[in-house]
Each structure stands twice: as structure tokens, then as C-alpha cells.
Design a protein around this motif. Structure first.
Motif, PDB file in Angstrom:
ATOM      1  N   ILE A 112     -10.767  -6.960  -7.133  1.00 55.46           N
ATOM      2  CA  ILE A 112      -9.690  -7.752  -6.548  1.00 55.46           C
ATOM      3  C   ILE A 112     -10.288  -8.809  -5.632  1.00 55.46           C
ATOM      4  CG2 ILE A 112      -7.592  -7.724  -5.151  1.00 55.46           C
ATOM      5  CD1 ILE A 112      -7.370  -6.213  -7.814  1.00 55.46           C
ATOM      6  N   HIS A 229       2.471  -4.371  -5.358  1.00 54.39           N
ATOM      7  CA  HIS A 229       1.927  -3.031  -5.591  1.00 54.39           C
ATOM      8  C   HIS A 229       2.177  -2.541  -7.019  1.00 54.39           C
ATOM      9  CE1 HIS A 229       2.412  -2.366  -0.970  1.00 54.39           C
ATOM     10  NE2 HIS A 229       1.364  -3.113  -1.277  1.00 54.39           N
ATOM     11  N   ARG A 234      -2.086   0.477  -4.204  1.00 55.64           N
ATOM     12  CA  ARG A 234      -2.255   0.327  -2.757  1.00 55.64           C
ATOM     13  C   ARG A 234      -3.658   0.725  -2.304  1.00 55.64           C
ATOM     14  NH1 ARG A 234       2.505   3.198   0.356  1.00 55.64           N
ATOM     15  NH2 ARG A 234       1.332   2.266   2.088  1.00 55.64           N
ATOM     16  N   LEU A 237      -6.001  -2.233  -1.955  1.00 50.66           N
ATOM     17  CA  LEU A 237      -5.578  -3.381  -1.152  1.00 50.66           C
ATOM     18  C   LEU A 237      -5.846  -3.131   0.331  1.00 50.66           C
ATOM     19  CD1 LEU A 237      -2.123  -4.129  -2.827  1.00 50.66           C
ATOM     20  CD2 LEU A 237      -4.114  -5.652  -2.831  1.00 50.66           C
ATOM     21  N   TYR A 241      -1.917  -5.793   3.483  1.00 54.81           N
ATOM     22  CA  TYR A 241      -1.172  -6.032   2.244  1.00 54.81           C
ATOM     23  C   TYR A 241      -0.487  -4.742   1.786  1.00 54.81           C
ATOM     24  CZ  TYR A 241      -3.298 -10.644   1.745  1.00 54.81           C
ATOM     25  OH  TYR A 241      -3.683 -11.960   1.937  1.00 54.81           O
ATOM     26  N   GLY A 243      -1.828  -1.816   1.855  1.00 58.09           N
ATOM     27  CA  GLY A 243      -2.777  -0.967   1.163  1.00 58.09           C
ATOM     28  C   GLY A 243      -3.445   0.057   2.062  1.00 58.09           C
ATOM     29  N   SER A 248      -7.850  -7.125   5.914  1.00 55.30           N
ATOM     30  CA  SER A 248      -8.616  -8.148   5.191  1.00 55.30           C
ATOM     31  C   SER A 248      -9.645  -8.833   6.079  1.00 55.30           C
ATOM     32  CB  SER A 248      -7.661  -9.182   4.571  1.00 55.30           C
ATOM     33  OG  SER A 248      -6.808  -9.734   5.550  1.00 55.30           O
TER      34      SER A 248
END
Length: 295
Positions: A112, A229, A234, A237, A241, A243, A248
Motif C-alpha cells: 500500500i 476498508h 484495516r 492501514l 485511516y 487502521g 502515517s
């Protein structure tokens, strides 16, 4: 930082999914090396076994496809040298436009990637050309070092305005697409758009112009995280987000370390592009370019 890349165990599973054995891969590598010996314009580094294993994966283990990909990688790499300036100095977390590849594989064997504006710098002038360079650097690292078969991209347009879109040079966009089609042929299994309702029409119209129909058909627009999702578990992530991974920004700081570790590789790519641009250097005619593919 090796945890960001596919493990040896995962490599074996990926090979099994393609119904190919280690013995068959070794045989194909020997065949590719013999072919490379007949191509004086290719550098010695093209014989590197780890590089050839990744090229076999990218070409779905079809030798004819792989030979074309290797030719394209080494002969088209410097076609647009302006996009490879400053690779060695990139620190992803300092950029206005963030690009981060997340560390683990999804159940569908995807990596991802997230592209978004840096929340702390969203008001600064966006250098779209620089964003392209950062994205290319991330793709170069993944293409050369990560055995992931494919990638799914999240394009997060939070903080994005029409002014940002107007800064996109359509010619640069076509060059970027050319780089990905001819050099960095990483299979994109999906493009997930989030936080872009007021710009949606403009974004989709632009995408329809530059993307091939097959890839355009893989774009999904999400109105919320619950929708996202459905396409990405999840557990794959960041927690911002919805997850189960770190947020991030923390993952991006770890991604900085990957760039730092691969700085020599990125510097060699940058030097190669500059030399080709200035001297019209052709591989194999004026010496070797040491350790181009791997550290």
C-alpha cells in the motif's frame, strides 16, 4: 529497515502463487545472463541475481517480457533526467507532498502506498515537479528492492485545492506516465481516492486523459473510511485511516530511514542520468557504472 520489504518466507509464497519453483527461477536467471552477455550496451550490473529475480517477478516470469523490461530499464532510465535531480537528498517527511510505502503486504499480496499533502506544510507552494521526483524515488526503491508483486495506491486529497491542480503541467504528467510504463513497470492493482468530493470531476477528467482505460477502471472513489476498508484491510492501514498500524506520520519517519539507507543507490541513479544527459553516454561503451542496481 528490512522489515519494510518482503521477507524470504513471503518470497517463497509469492513464487508458489505463480506456480514456479526455485529451480525454475535459477534456470531462467542463467538464461537471462546468457542473453545479457550478447547485449554489450547493457551494464554488468544487469546480471545481478537479485535484480534479475525481481525482474522475473515484474514480468510474471515470462523471459521474453523480462528481456524487454531490462532493455527499457537501462535505456529509458535517463530519457527525462530532470525528474531524477536531487534524489539523494530526499527526506520524505520534509516534503510538501508526501509519498510513503507501507511495510506489510495485504492478503492479496499488495503493498500500500499513500500520496498526500504534508499537513504541516499544506499552505506552502506545492512544487508538483518535486512531488513527481519524490514519487519516482520511492518507486525506484520498491522496484529494485521489494519483491511485492503489486501496489495499491491511496491518493488522499485532504487540503488539496484547485490551485494545486492548476500547477500540474500536463506534459510533465505524460512524462511521468511514460517513466512508469517504460521503466518502473510495477503493477498497480487499484487507485483509491479519498477526501476529494469538490474536486472529483476535475481529478477524474484529468485521470481519464493520462491513464490507460484498464488502469482508469481501477480507480475507486471513497466517501469515507468505511468504504476504503472494503478495498484495504484495516490491519494494512495507519490508525489515522482507521487502521491498526502506527499513524502515517510515524510510518513516514520510518520511511525516511529507508531513503537514508538507499541514499547511495539513489545518488548513483542521479549521477547516471546527469552523465547520460551531458555526454550522451551509452551503457557498455565508456566503462561500467559500479553497483547501479544494488548496494
Amino acid at each position: 529497515m528490512e522489515g519494510f520489504f518482503v521477507s524470504e518466507k513471503e518470497k517463497s509464497i509469492i513464487n508458489a502463487l505463480h506456480n514456479i519453483s526455485e529451480e525454475a527461477i535459477e534456470s531462467k536467471i542463467k538464461s537471462l545472463k546468457k542473453w545479457i552477455e550478447q547485449c554489450p550496451h547493457l551494464p554488468l550490473e544487469s546480471k545481478d541475481e537479485e535484480f534479475l529475480k525481481i525482474m522475473l517477478l515484474r514480468g510474471k516470469f515470462q523471459e521474453e517480457t523480462v528481456t524487454k523490461m531490462i532493455q527499457n530499464y537501462f535505456t529509458h532510465l535517463c530519457k527525462y533526467p530532470e525528474f531524477f535531480v536531487g534524489l539523494k537528498n530526499i527526506k520524505p517527511s520534509d516534503e510538501v507532498g508526501w509519498t510513503v510505502i507501507l511495510p506489510n503486504l495485504t492478503p492479496s499480496w499488495e503493498k500500500i502506498g499513500i500520496l498526500k499533502l504534508n499537513p504541516a506544510k499544506v499552505e506552502k507552494v506545492l512544487d508538483v515537479h518535486r512531488c513527481f521526483t519524490v514519487g519516482i524515488a520511492a518507486a525506484l526503491i520498491m522496484y529494485n528492492y521489494d519483491y511485492a508483486p503489486k501496489i495499491r495506491l491511496i491518493l488522499d486529497f485532504e487540503g488539496f485545492t484547485m490551485n494545486h491542480i492548476l500547477q500540474v503541467n500536463i506534459n510533465d504528467l505524460f512524462k511521468l506516465i511514460s517513466i512508469y510504463e517504460n521503466i518502473l513497470k510495477i503493477r498497480i492493482s487499484g487507485i483509491e481516492l479519498i477526501n476529494a468530493p469538490h474536486l472529483l470531476g476535475v481529478i477524474l477528467n484529468l485521470a481519464k486523459v493520462v491513464l490507460k482505460p484498464k488502469l482508469f477502471s481501477r480507480i475507486t472513489v471513497h466517501g469515507d473510511l468505511c468504504s476504503l476498508h472494503k478495498n484495504i484491510p484495516r490491519k494494512n492501514l495507519p490508525n489515522d485511516y482507521g487502521g491498526e498500524l502506527q499513524n502515517s506520520e510515524e510510518l513516514l519517519n520510518l520511511w525516511d530511514q529507508v531513503f537514508l539507507k538507499k541514499k547511495c543507490f539513489l545518488e548513483k541513479i542521479e549521477q547516471l542520468c546527469q552523465r547520460h544527459s551531458q555526454d550522451q553516454w551509452i551503457f557498455g561503451t565508456q566503462g561500467s557504472f559500479k553497483s547501479l542496481v544494488v548496494d
